[in-house]
Design a protein around this motif. Structure first.
Motif, PDB file in Angstrom:
ATOM      1  N   ASN A  94      86.736 -31.746 -24.812  1.00 12.62           N
ATOM      2  CA  ASN A  94      85.998 -31.971 -26.049  1.00 12.62           C
ATOM      3  C   ASN A  94      86.977 -32.094 -27.214  1.00 12.62           C
ATOM      4  N   SER A 154      79.249 -33.450 -36.926  1.00 13.54           N
ATOM      5  CA  SER A 154      78.210 -33.162 -35.942  1.00 13.54           C
ATOM      6  C   SER A 154      77.030 -32.524 -36.646  1.00 13.54           C
ATOM      7  N   GLN A 181      85.791 -35.298 -37.915  1.00 13.70           N
ATOM      8  CA  GLN A 181      84.657 -35.124 -37.013  1.00 13.70           C
ATOM      9  C   GLN A 181      83.435 -34.694 -37.804  1.00 13.70           C
ATOM     10  N   THR A 238      77.037 -36.495 -33.157  1.00 15.15           N
ATOM     11  CA  THR A 238      78.472 -36.208 -33.194  1.00 15.15           C
ATOM     12  C   THR A 238      79.297 -37.492 -33.215  1.00 15.15           C
ATOM     13  N   VAL A 239      80.242 -37.559 -34.126  1.00 21.30           N
ATOM     14  CA  VAL A 239      81.185 -38.677 -34.204  1.00 21.30           C
ATOM     15  C   VAL A 239      82.574 -38.094 -34.466  1.00 21.30           C
ATOM     16  N   THR A 240      83.550 -38.536 -33.680  1.00 15.77           N
ATOM     17  CA  THR A 240      84.918 -38.038 -33.804  1.00 15.77           C
ATOM     18  C   THR A 240      85.897 -39.199 -33.753  1.00 15.77           C
ATOM     19  N   GLU A 293      84.964 -41.260 -30.399  1.00 12.45           N
ATOM     20  CA  GLU A 293      83.836 -40.978 -29.506  1.00 12.45           C
ATOM     21  C   GLU A 293      82.621 -40.603 -30.340  1.00 12.45           C
ATOM     22  N   ALA A 294      81.443 -40.838 -29.766  1.00 14.09           N
ATOM     23  CA  ALA A 294      80.181 -40.482 -30.420  1.00 14.09           C
ATOM     24  C   ALA A 294      79.185 -40.092 -29.348  1.00 14.09           C
ATOM     25  N   GLY A 295      78.170 -39.305 -29.776  1.00 13.91           N
ATOM     26  CA  GLY A 295      77.189 -38.900 -28.784  1.00 13.91           C
ATOM     27  C   GLY A 295      76.169 -37.927 -29.321  1.00 13.91           C
ATOM     28  N   SER A 296      75.739 -37.026 -28.476  1.00 18.71           N
ATOM     29  CA  SER A 296      74.630 -36.109 -28.749  1.00 18.71           C
ATOM     30  C   SER A 296      74.868 -35.265 -29.987  1.00 18.71           C
ATOM     31  N   TYR A 319      78.471 -38.083 -24.336  1.00 21.40           N
ATOM     32  CA  TYR A 319      79.381 -38.638 -25.333  1.00 21.40           C
ATOM     33  C   TYR A 319      80.176 -39.772 -24.686  1.00 21.40           C
TER      34      TYR A 319
END
Length: 701
Positions: free
Chosen positions: A109, A248, A246, A223-225, A217-220, A694
């Motif tokens: 992560n 979230s 980041q 969350t964007v990093t 990365e992005a996802g649940s 993600y």
């Protein structure tokens, strides 16, 4: 009693030394096989052909009878810098040390440094409500403030924290090259706080042509990093610059996915976080043994949290955390490289601010209480180290260190009636230290070390600590025996000494004695690598908070105070293994910890210490471009509160990671967390992630 402890802890080391008298080295000490926990590429034992002492009688070298290509040269041994304060092959150290490599960090992560640390045997982690929340680690059952945390060899433990620990929520892994986790009492090398061990976070360092990297990365949970870096070198200069951010939306720290709490207090609000940070590290090799280096980093995290008690535990509380560090290092070789002088200067600043919101009988402003608590800690100092090569007598490290710490805390009422900022603590302390470490190779198989240190916390306490280690390597069989013993100490924190409500200025340092012994073994030409280590620690004079009662030492104090009243004992077993099931296709990794952690005053289990903790990983590579990696984390039941209260049930969590390399520059990846929807808690009544997905890409050029 001290002599008895010294003798008991040194027994394993003496035993290894005695074994050496029955065997003489045949192999080159610089080519001993590295044996590590969960290595990315297991190395095969290096076999050396013994040369005849009289070259005139040596048989002539004949050309090979066929055209079979020569095997590739063996990989160089893995080098660590934390175990003995100097670079050395991991196979030559008697300390128990694990390395979390950059590859592990890259597939974990990106918003949680501790997820990569979960691969280390003997290390336990608790997050109070997911990424961005207060995050603590424990090594071999020691308290959170009894593990020293460093970045590039500079300590970052918080002077304002009650236990002097470091909150891992303050730092993201984007700048990290690798992490070295040194286990057992290490105060003889690193001073106060290193009772359970040392976590040394090593940032990226440039070399070779310029290389750029971007990862997104992005996802649940919204969350964007995004992280980026540029590293390289030009002539005598080297550079590494990193940065990232980041966001979230997160989930509720309190009660999330805990049905009873969601039914009673829901709907619960999300507690998200934002983080931005960066680092820079520059080096200059001036030639003739003169090297200069400097680095700086900063990380800022803003996160929401819940007050978690009272009639309305789900509250809009928020925290800001800032970590800043700057350091410079110079080294020079003298006497033809026999003596190297190094000098470090450093400054670390930690600023934490909490807006703690609580409700009374309802959520109206008149019944809402909001208090801002500020914690500002600074640490400035310098450290000298001299490395002297003694030829057949090994090497000697001597050094001294001075550090000035300050702690300032404030409280400000915001609601229901705004008030002035009230100073609570405004204290400083100086610590002066001297240390030495003698490393002696006995032949080419056995290496022993003996070190000691004196720390003087001005006007508080002075304490002495020692450490001894032994490593015995049999290259022909890929075997390494290792053992260590030593003492640890931790000075009382500025908060424990001088907090206006609960401080006790007469506190004494905490103390510990510990030892470990184990074996690392490589089998089947490196296809199987296993490590087993047993350990034991005895903690005394521990500082606990005691509530005020007529019979307690805190009578006359409103709520309670800190006193040296506790003793504890921890022991256990750490196991790590890597099995190349099908070389190039399937590899299996496992890390297991058994921990027995007892409060000697009550005979009860210490809080938040699971007895059994294991992590399993299967790495599948159907092609040289595609990787699939399921991961399983299983943790036994434990008690979140002292006195075996607030039991948290056992759980097993399954994650999945996969990546595909499009070409040498581009890679896409995806990861799933808790894909089997396990309902679990790390801290009583605090939420953990549900099934989450993600995905992103990584570009390097």
């Amino acid at each position: 009693m001290g002599l008895l402890k010294f003798a008991a802890g040194s027994a394993a080391i003496v035993a290894l030394a005695c074994c050496h008298s029955a065997a003489r080295a045949q192999s080159n000490s610089d080519q001993l096989p590295p044996v590590v926990v969960n290595p990315n590429t297991p190395s095969k034992p290096v076999r050396q052909v013994r040369r005849d002492k009289d070259r005139r009688t040596a048989a002539p070298v004949r050309p090979a009878a066929n055209n079979t290509p020569a095997p590739p040269p063996p990989e160089p041994p893995e080098v660590v810098v934390t175990a003995d304060r100097e670079p050395e092959p991991i196979s030559r150290t008697g300390s128990s040390i694990s390395v979390v490599k950059g590859e592990t960090l890259a597939t974990s992560n990106p918003g949680s440094l501790v997820d990569a640390l979960r691969t280390v045997p003997g290390l336990d982690i608790s997050e109070s409500g997911g990424p961005g929340s207060t995050t603590n680690i424990r090594l071999r059952g020691a308290n959170t403030g009894q593990t020293l945390v460093m970045i590039d060899g500079i300590r970052i433990n918080d002077p304002t924290a009650a236990s002097g620990d470091f909150d891992f929520a303050m730092f993201a892994p984007s700048a990290i090259e690798r992490i070295e986790v040194l286990k057992g009492p290490q105060s003889a090398l690193y001073g106060s706080d290193a009772m359970g061990g040392v976590v040394n976070i090593i940032t990226k360092k440039g070399s070779g042509p310029a290389q750029f990297n971007v990862r997104t990365e992005a996802g649940s949970y919204g969350t964007v990093t995004t992280n980026g870096s540029v590293t390289g070198s030009q002539g005598p200069w080297s550079y590494a610059v990193t940065g990232g951010g980041q966001h979230s939306n997160g989930f509720s720290r309190f009660g999330y996915r805990i049905p009873l709490l969601e039914a009673k207090y829901g709907p619960l609000e999300n507690d998200g976080f934002d983080r931005v940070g960066g680092s820079a590290r520059f080096g200059y090799d001036a030639g003739e043994g003169v090297r200069l280096e400097a680095g700086t980093l900063a990380s800022f995290t803003r996160s929401a949290y819940d007050q978690s008690t009272g009639t309305f535990p789900d509250t809009p509380s928020s925290a800001n955390r800032l970590l800043q560090q700057v350091w410079a290092r110079g080294s020079v070789d003298t006497f033809g490289g026999l003596l190297t002088h190094s000098l470090n200067v450093f400054d670390t600043h930690i600023d934490r601010s909490f807006n703690d919101v609580t409700y009374g009988i309802n959520k109206l402003p008149i019944n809402t209480k909001s208090v801002i608590s500020d914690f500002i800690g600074n640490s400035t100092g310098a450290e000298y180290q001299g490395d002297l090569k003694l030829g057949p007598l090994g090497s000697l490290i001597v050094g001294s260190r001075t550090q000035h710490e300050t702690a300032n805390t404030y409280s400000t009422n915001v609601l229901p009636i705004a008030g002035p900022t009230i100073p609570l603590i405004g204290k400083a302390q100086d610590t002066n230290s001297v240390f030495s470490l003698w490393k002696l190779p006995l032949g080419e198989r056995l290496v022993v070390t003996l070190g000691g240190r004196v720390d003087d916390v001005v006007d508080v306490a002075r304490f002495e600590t020692w450490r001894a280690t032994a490593a015995y390597t049999i290259a022909e069989t890929g075997t390494k025996f290792h053992a260590s013993a030593g003492t640890g100490a931790k000075a009382p924190t500025l908060f424990q000494l001088y907090d206006t409500a609960n401080g006790t200025p007469t506190l004494k340092p905490e103390e510990s004695f510990g030892y470990d012994a184990g074996i690392d073994q490589s089998l089947f030409n490196g296809r199987v690598i296993a490590s087993v280590t047993g350990f034991s620690n005895d903690f005394s004079n521990l500082i606990n908070f005691v509530s005020a009662t007529p019979a307690s030492p805190c009578r006359g104090i409103q709520t309670g105070c800190y006193v040296n009243v506790a003793r504890a004992e921890t022991s256990g077993l750490e196991v790590g293994t890597t099995i190349n099931v099908l070389p190039g296709l399937v590899k299996f990794n496992a890390a297991y910890t058994y921990l027995h952690a007892i409060d000697l005053a009550t005979g009860l289990v210490l809080a938040r210490r699971p007895k059994n903790l294991a992590r399993f990983t299967v790495t599948i590579t159907p092609t040289d471009r595609w990787l699939i990696e399921p991961r399983i984390l299983t943790v036994s039941k434990r008690f979140s509160g002292a006195g075996q209260t607030s039991q948290v049930d056992a759980y097993t969590r399954v994650d999945l990671y996969t990546e595909y390399k499009i070409d040498k520059n581009w890679k896409v990846f995806a990861r799933g967390e808790n894909i089997l929807n396990e309902h679990y808690q790390e801290v009583f009544n605090f939420g953990t992630t549900g099934p989450a997905a993600y995905a992103g890409f990584n570009a390097t050029w």
